[in-house]
Design an enzyme around this catalytic site. Structure first.
Site, PDB file in Angstrom:
ATOM      1  N   ARG A 122     -50.991 -17.478   8.061  1.00 30.65           N
ATOM      2  CA  ARG A 122     -50.040 -17.446   9.157  1.00 30.65           C
ATOM      3  C   ARG A 122     -48.974 -18.528   8.929  1.00 30.65           C
ATOM      4  O   ARG A 122     -49.160 -19.661   9.292  1.00 30.65           O
ATOM      5  CB  ARG A 122     -50.762 -17.673  10.483  1.00 30.65           C
ATOM      6  CG  ARG A 122     -51.950 -16.754  10.690  1.00 30.65           C
ATOM      7  CD  ARG A 122     -51.540 -15.371  11.141  1.00 30.65           C
ATOM      8  NE  ARG A 122     -51.082 -15.343  12.501  1.00 30.65           N
ATOM      9  CZ  ARG A 122     -51.885 -15.271  13.566  1.00 30.65           C
ATOM     10  NH1 ARG A 122     -53.172 -15.276  13.392  1.00 30.65           N
ATOM     11  NH2 ARG A 122     -51.389 -15.226  14.773  1.00 30.65           N
ATOM     12  N   ARG A 400     -63.356 -15.127  22.341  1.00 29.32           N
ATOM     13  CA  ARG A 400     -62.056 -15.810  22.333  1.00 29.32           C
ATOM     14  C   ARG A 400     -61.060 -15.037  23.181  1.00 29.32           C
ATOM     15  O   ARG A 400     -60.131 -15.600  23.743  1.00 29.32           O
ATOM     16  CB  ARG A 400     -61.502 -15.898  20.898  1.00 29.32           C
ATOM     17  CG  ARG A 400     -62.181 -16.910  20.023  1.00 29.32           C
ATOM     18  CD  ARG A 400     -61.423 -17.054  18.724  1.00 29.32           C
ATOM     19  NE  ARG A 400     -60.018 -17.387  18.981  1.00 29.32           N
ATOM     20  CZ  ARG A 400     -59.077 -17.315  18.059  1.00 29.32           C
ATOM     21  NH1 ARG A 400     -59.369 -16.919  16.837  1.00 29.32           N
ATOM     22  NH2 ARG A 400     -57.827 -17.627  18.337  1.00 29.32           N
TER      23      ARG A 400
HETATM   24  C1  EPZ Z   1     -48.852 -13.430  18.399  1.00 25.95           C
HETATM   25  O1  EPZ Z   1     -49.163 -14.161  17.226  1.00 25.95           O
HETATM   26  C2  EPZ Z   1     -50.180 -13.067  19.027  1.00 25.95           C
HETATM   27  N1  EPZ Z   1     -50.922 -14.281  19.356  1.00 25.95           N
HETATM   28  C3  EPZ Z   1     -51.005 -12.218  18.056  1.00 25.95           C
HETATM   29  O2  EPZ Z   1     -52.183 -11.815  18.737  1.00 25.95           O
HETATM   30  C4  EPZ Z   1     -50.205 -10.969  17.677  1.00 25.95           C
HETATM   31  O3  EPZ Z   1     -50.935 -10.252  16.693  1.00 25.95           O
HETATM   32  C5  EPZ Z   1     -48.846 -11.374  17.113  1.00 25.95           C
HETATM   33  O4  EPZ Z   1     -48.152 -12.212  18.068  1.00 25.95           O
HETATM   34  C6  EPZ Z   1     -47.966 -10.167  16.807  1.00 25.95           C
HETATM   35  O5  EPZ Z   1     -47.819  -9.397  17.971  1.00 25.95           O
HETATM   36  C7  EPZ Z   1     -50.606 -14.982  20.466  1.00 25.95           C
HETATM   37  O6  EPZ Z   1     -49.699 -14.642  21.214  1.00 25.95           O
HETATM   38  C8  EPZ Z   1     -51.434 -16.210  20.729  1.00 25.95           C
HETATM   39  P1  EPZ Z   1     -45.942 -13.543  15.013  1.00 25.95           P
HETATM   40  P2  EPZ Z   1     -47.985 -14.930  16.410  1.00 25.95           P
HETATM   41  O7  EPZ Z   1     -45.298 -14.873  14.848  1.00 25.95           O
HETATM   42  O8  EPZ Z   1     -46.939 -15.360  17.365  1.00 25.95           O
HETATM   43  C9  EPZ Z   1     -44.966 -13.797  10.378  1.00 25.95           C
HETATM   44  C10 EPZ Z   1     -54.474 -11.643  19.105  1.00 25.95           C
HETATM   45  O9  EPZ Z   1     -55.318 -10.928  18.570  1.00 25.95           O
HETATM   46  N2  EPZ Z   1     -44.507 -15.175  10.595  1.00 25.95           N
HETATM   47  O10 EPZ Z   1     -45.283 -12.533  15.901  1.00 25.95           O
HETATM   48  O11 EPZ Z   1     -48.634 -15.939  15.551  1.00 25.95           O
HETATM   49  C11 EPZ Z   1     -46.469 -13.643  10.579  1.00 25.95           C
HETATM   50  O12 EPZ Z   1     -47.166 -14.014   9.408  1.00 25.95           O
HETATM   51  C12 EPZ Z   1     -53.439 -12.343  18.267  1.00 25.95           C
HETATM   52  O13 EPZ Z   1     -54.353 -11.823  20.355  1.00 25.95           O
HETATM   53  C13 EPZ Z   1     -43.856 -15.845   9.545  1.00 25.95           C
HETATM   54  O14 EPZ Z   1     -43.679 -15.298   8.458  1.00 25.95           O
HETATM   55  O15 EPZ Z   1     -47.435 -13.738  15.507  1.00 25.95           O
HETATM   56  C14 EPZ Z   1     -46.598 -12.161  10.864  1.00 25.95           C
HETATM   57  O16 EPZ Z   1     -46.592 -11.439   9.641  1.00 25.95           O
HETATM   58  C15 EPZ Z   1     -53.673 -12.107  16.792  1.00 25.95           C
HETATM   59  N3  EPZ Z   1     -43.429 -17.118   9.748  1.00 25.95           N
HETATM   60  C16 EPZ Z   1     -45.307 -11.848  11.628  1.00 25.95           C
HETATM   61  O17 EPZ Z   1     -44.411 -12.943  11.387  1.00 25.95           O
HETATM   62  C17 EPZ Z   1     -43.578 -17.759  10.960  1.00 25.95           C
HETATM   63  O18 EPZ Z   1     -43.135 -18.915  11.086  1.00 25.95           O
HETATM   64  C18 EPZ Z   1     -45.509 -11.745  13.138  1.00 25.95           C
HETATM   65  O19 EPZ Z   1     -46.202 -12.903  13.557  1.00 25.95           O
HETATM   66  C19 EPZ Z   1     -44.235 -17.062  12.012  1.00 25.95           C
HETATM   67  C20 EPZ Z   1     -44.686 -15.778  11.804  1.00 25.95           C
END
Ligand code: EPZ
Length: 419
Positions: A122, A400
């Site tokens: 992540r 969780r």
């Molecule tokens: C939020 O995570 C949720 N968690 C996740 O739910 C959910 O799967 C995700 O959003 C997508 O909807 C919470 O809200 C606590 P992202 P987040 O930043 O914010 C990439 C659950 O099961 N990325 O939207 O961490 C990342 O790797 C959890 O409740 C970067 O590349 O997700 C991913 O491929 C799991 N660089 C994509 O963006 C960064 O700096 C989307 O991730 C940040 C993210």
């Protein structure tokens, strides 16, 4: 702790299952409480492990957090610490969201690479780039595991996310509320949790427009006062239970939910033949006579949520014909498929993002480890379809995000025990 689940052996799930407050909305309200020294009240919070970790994290910073059931009161008046406590931050991806409010309120924050789910590495580059665009300096240790971010006063900026990021959007939106001048977030995430957070921040005196669209405008203010956050229903719980209804339901009633937040999920389930009735705050789901195959593609909101990909995969193992699953959001969110194959499914992984399913295949109960909360729930669903008994290790990972899951499932006919 583990869950022991007995297969339903053809029995259907019937009765009512209530949805609790949204984990992913509630966790961000705790982070937002750091933006003000006034008391913040968070209502309808789910009593889940991630919320307890967030309470510990805020307390370790010096905030005062008390709760009476689902109502939490947070006073972040006397926060002295500027570094996020490592142990807890490592267990909670959402801990990184605290960095924005800490930086905006105190001009300084120190944290380690966040932990949490194992769904692919992540990265946090969008957070760090955003902080720099808002005028902060970012120093990391040699290994890039520990970060120190500082800014005398954040200045509004034009920020475009190269990737839609829920946490990135929330964190920079919160940081921008106290920055000097205007910040515009382009290619912002549009999840309902972001709208709930923006509404709450505006209640506290922030000036945010456009939340829920892909362009959010924040005009910084000097300070925020307290407010009351009403946690919305968890759309991922509602979607999970709707999938369970499509798998085995006989008029399974899902209450305290907002069907408007899971329209794409309902579309997919109906295209497989599920029978779904919906009201303002409820759904009633009955399994199709014969589940049709479908090609699933996850997508940022309002598309099909990546968090429901694993529970939905169990449906695909029971659908007639060939289905394709395409996980577009995360890189490492298909590892649990090998355990479904061990239970008897016929899934052919194509690459880190795609797999082909042939069904229907009958499943057999197995011993499996819950790698994260969503795959953990998927294993419970698979156990219901499977012959015999399954043991699901790491119940913590399911706790969780799903409060008292065994009580709510037992109430609709599931034979599940926590051992
Ligand atoms: C939020 O995570 C949720 N968690 C996740 O739910 C959910 O799967 C995700 O959003 C997508 O909807 C919470 O809200 C606590 P992202 P987040 O930043 O914010 C990439 C659950 O099961 N990325 O939207 O961490 C990342 O790797 C959890 O409740 C970067 O590349 O997700 C991913 O491929 C799991 N660089 C994509 O963006 C960064 O700096 C989307 O991730 C940040 C993210």
């Amino acid at each position: 702790m583990n869950f022991v689940v007995k297969g339903l052996a053809g029995k259907r799930l019937h009765g009512t299952i209530p949805v609790f407050g949204s984990k992913n909305a509630c966790l961000k309200a705790f982070a937002a409480a750091i933006l003000t020294s006034d008391p913040v009240v968070i209502k309808n919070a789910p009593l889940i492990e991630d919320v307890f970790r967030m309470r510990e994290l805020l307390t370790s910073l010096g905030a005062e957090v008390v709760n009476n059931g689902r109502v939490f009161r947070v006073v972040a008046k006397n926060i002295k610490a500027r570094a996020l406590e490592d142990g807890i931050a490592k267990s909670l991806r959402a801990s990184i969201v605290l960095a924005g409010p800490m930086l905006a309120r105190f001009g300084e924050v120190e944290f380690s690479y966040p932990g949490g789910c194992v769904i692919g590495k992540r990265p946090i580059d969008l957070f760090l780039d955003g902080f720099k665009k808002l005028g902060a300096s970012v120093i990391s240790d040699k290994q890039g595991n520990r970060f120190k971010v500082k800014a005398k006063r954040l200045r509004g900026a034009n920020i475009c996310f190269r990737l839609m990021s829920v946490g990135g959007t929330e964190t920079l939106m919160m940081a921008a509320t106290l920055a000097l001048g205007r910040t515009i977030l382009h290619n912002a995430a549009q999840e309902p949790e972001i709208v709930a957070l923006a509404d709450f921040l505006n209640q506290c005196g922030a000036r945010i427009n456009g939340a829920g669209t892909n362009t959010i405008i924040i005009d910084g203010v000097k300070s925020l006062h307290g407010g009351i956050f009403e946690t919305p229903p968890d759309r991922l719980e509602a979607g999970s239970f709707a999938i369970m209804g499509a798998l085995l339901g006989d008029k399974l009633k899902i209450t305290n939910c907002d069907p408007a937040h899971i329209l794409s999920v309902i579309e997919y389930l109906e295209s497989m033949g599920a029978n779904i009735k919906k009201g303002e705050t409820w759904l009633e789901v009955t399994r199709a006579k014969k589940l049709q195959s479908v090609n699933l593609k996850t997508h940022e909101y309002p598309g099909f949520p990546t968090d429901l990909q694993a529970p939905f995969a169990v449906l695909l193992t029971q659908a007639s014909g060939t289905s394709m699953l395409f996980e577009t959001v995360f890189d490492g969110r298909l590892t649990y498929l090998s355990d479904l194959n061990r239970m008897g499914a016929d899934i052919v992984p194509c690459d880190a993002h795609r797999a082909v399913f042939h069904g229907p295949r009958s499943l057999r109960g197995r011993e499996v480890d819950a790698p994260d909360l969503r795959a953990g729930l998927a294993f419970i669903f698979a156990s219901l379809v499977a012959k015999g008994e399954s043991i699901i290790h790491n119940a913590y990972n399911i706790d969780r995000g799903y409060e008292k899951i065994e009580d709510r499932l037992s109430a609709i006919g599931v034979n599940i025990k926590r051992v």
